[in-house]
Design a protein around this motif. Structure first.
Motif, short mmCIF file in Angstrom:
data_model
loop_
_atom_site.label_atom_id
_atom_site.label_comp_id
_atom_site.label_asym_id
_atom_site.label_seq_id
_atom_site.Cartn_x
_atom_site.Cartn_y
_atom_site.Cartn_z
N CYS A 86 -6.99 0.45 4.62
CA CYS A 86 -5.86 -0.42 4.30
C CYS A 86 -4.88 0.30 3.39
N ARG A 87 -3.59 0.27 3.75
CA ARG A 87 -2.56 0.94 2.96
C ARG A 87 -2.29 0.25 1.63
N ARG A 88 -2.73 -0.99 1.49
CA ARG A 88 -2.49 -1.69 0.23
C ARG A 88 -3.66 -1.55 -0.74
N CYS A 89 -4.89 -1.82 -0.27
CA CYS A 89 -6.02 -1.84 -1.19
C CYS A 89 -6.98 -0.66 -1.02
N PHE A 98 -0.80 -4.14 11.88
CA PHE A 98 0.40 -3.31 11.78
C PHE A 98 1.62 -4.20 11.97
N VAL A 99 2.62 -3.99 11.12
CA VAL A 99 3.85 -4.77 11.21
C VAL A 99 4.90 -3.92 11.91
N LEU A 106 4.52 -0.42 10.05
CA LEU A 106 3.95 -0.36 8.71
C LEU A 106 2.51 -0.83 8.79
N GLY A 107 1.60 -0.04 8.27
CA GLY A 107 0.19 -0.40 8.28
C GLY A 107 -0.66 0.85 8.34
N PRO A 108 -1.92 0.70 8.49
CA PRO A 108 -2.69 -0.51 8.74
C PRO A 108 -2.99 -1.28 7.45
#
Length: 121
Positions: A86-89, A98-99, A106-108
């Motif tokens: 995960c690109r955030r956490c 994916f957005v 943008l993602g994953p």
């Protein structure tokens, strides 16, 4: 288009499509960091968004100025199975979200992080 320009445009699309209309600067930077951790590029994204009229900045807060734009989960968020981080956490995930934006993908993200990045949680 250079990689920096692509990331800048991706950041601008992310800001323009946030569900939350009013956020603290730290929450906005947290979202931009899913695209870049470069302080100069983060500043460039924010400055460009301000110049283009996408956001207003005041007292450490960002107000999104959009005309009804938001991410449509049914068509703009796609899922892929595989081994992702995960690109955030940073968690290991088996299904990546994916957005899709005009500037790129943008993602994953994990299922809860994609909602947080877009302001749905």
């Amino acid at each position: 288009m250079s990689e920096r320009q692509r990331k800048r445009e991706l950041g601008l699309e992310l800001l323009a499509n946030l569900e939350d209309e009013d956020l603290p600067m730290s929450a906005v930077v947290d979202r931009i960091e899913t695209i870049t951790t470069s302080p100069s590029l983060t500043r460039e994204i924010l400055d460009t968004a301000d110049r283009r009229g996408l956001i207003d900045r005041e007292d450490g807060r960002i107000r999104v100025r959009r005309g009804g734009t938001f991410v449509r989960f049914e068509s703009q968020v796609i899922q892929r199975d595989g081994e992702f981080e995960c690109r955030r956490c940073g968690a290991s995930i088996a299904t990546g979200h994916f957005v899709r934006f005009d500037a790129g993908e943008l993602g994953p993200f994990g299922s809860s992080c994609v909602r947080k990045v877009l302001g749905r949680e």
